[in-house]
Enzyme design. Sequence first.
Site, PDB file in Angstrom:
ATOM      1  N   PHE A  13       0.637  -1.141   0.038  1.00 23.00           N
ATOM      2  CA  PHE A  13       0.124  -0.071  -0.181  1.00 23.00           C
ATOM      3  C   PHE A  13       0.870   1.186   0.032  1.00 23.00           C
ATOM      4  CE2 PHE A  13      -3.460   2.755   1.567  1.00 23.00           C
ATOM      5  CZ  PHE A  13      -4.417   2.163   0.603  1.00 23.00           C
ATOM      6  N   VAL A  45       0.355  -2.270   6.085  1.00 18.93           N
ATOM      7  CA  VAL A  45       0.952  -1.973   7.497  1.00 18.93           C
ATOM      8  C   VAL A  45       0.445  -3.086   8.391  1.00 18.93           C
ATOM      9  CG1 VAL A  45       1.546  -0.944   9.541  1.00 18.93           C
ATOM     10  CG2 VAL A  45       2.343   0.247   7.247  1.00 18.93           C
ATOM     11  N   PHE A  46      -0.809  -3.188   8.371  1.00 19.07           N
ATOM     12  CA  PHE A  46      -1.490  -4.073   9.399  1.00 19.07           C
ATOM     13  C   PHE A  46      -1.247  -5.522   9.345  1.00 19.07           C
ATOM     14  CE2 PHE A  46      -5.417  -6.185  11.294  1.00 19.07           C
ATOM     15  CZ  PHE A  46      -5.335  -5.687  12.266  1.00 19.07           C
ATOM     16  N   ASP A  47      -0.742  -5.819   8.171  1.00 21.97           N
ATOM     17  CA  ASP A  47      -0.542  -7.184   7.506  1.00 21.97           C
ATOM     18  C   ASP A  47       1.092  -7.507   7.994  1.00 21.97           C
ATOM     19  OD1 ASP A  47      -3.194  -7.820   6.237  1.00 21.97           O
ATOM     20  OD2 ASP A  47      -2.248  -6.215   5.251  1.00 21.97           O
ATOM     21  N   ALA A  69       4.027   3.264   4.905  1.00 21.64           N
ATOM     22  CA  ALA A  69       3.508   4.734   4.782  1.00 21.64           C
ATOM     23  C   ALA A  69       2.121   4.688   5.036  1.00 21.64           C
ATOM     24  CB  ALA A  69       3.826   5.211   3.497  1.00 21.64           C
ATOM     25  N   THR A  75     -11.370   9.011   7.615  1.00 19.78           N
ATOM     26  CA  THR A  75     -11.693   8.361   8.921  1.00 19.78           C
ATOM     27  C   THR A  75     -10.456   8.284   9.910  1.00 19.78           C
ATOM     28  OG1 THR A  75     -11.057   5.958   8.410  1.00 19.78           O
ATOM     29  CG2 THR A  75     -13.517   7.188   7.789  1.00 19.78           C
ATOM     30  N   HIS A  77      -8.985   5.631  10.275  1.00 21.55           N
ATOM     31  CA  HIS A  77      -8.380   4.164   9.851  1.00 21.55           C
ATOM     32  C   HIS A  77      -6.849   4.204  10.249  1.00 21.55           C
ATOM     33  CE1 HIS A  77      -8.203   0.335   7.927  1.00 21.55           C
ATOM     34  NE2 HIS A  77      -7.272   0.769   7.260  1.00 21.55           N
ATOM     35  N   LEU A 102      11.259   0.121  13.531  1.00 23.82           N
ATOM     36  CA  LEU A 102       9.752   0.740  12.980  1.00 23.82           C
ATOM     37  C   LEU A 102      10.375   1.723  11.860  1.00 23.82           C
ATOM     38  CD1 LEU A 102       6.944   0.214  13.766  1.00 23.82           C
ATOM     39  CD2 LEU A 102       7.111   2.314  15.069  1.00 23.82           C
TER      40      LEU A 102
END
Length: 136
Positions: A13, A45-47, A69, A75, A77, A102
Amino acid sequence: MVKFKLGAVVAEFNYDITHMMLELAEEHAKFLDSEITKVITVPGVFDMPLAIKKFLKEEDIDAVITLGAVIEGSTDHDQIVVQHASRKIADLALEYDKPVALGISGPGMTRLEAHQRVEYGKRAVEAAVKMCERLK
């Protein structure tokens, strides 16, 4: 001779940004006599945590860097994604006794700000190598 072997987990992403982050990270690793030997791309990033865990289990990986990034949307999110991912990333470093740096920019930034922060890839390598040296 390579001091440390790093794994890189890179979010697809916003890949126009994360790809530049990876290029900077690879250059900086060489400058520090280390090498990014393996790269896994993940959707976002969540994955990242599952791919990070895979690298941390590997004997030939000294540390992992994360490159992503997270750009502000309409929202909250972006806030949720970074908060939960960063927490799990820290937990994995502690669980496997290996550094996980990170290199995720955001949340709350625009696309322009994300482009201005591609050096986070370099910073992640710097942190990973320093931690490897200090934990020896």
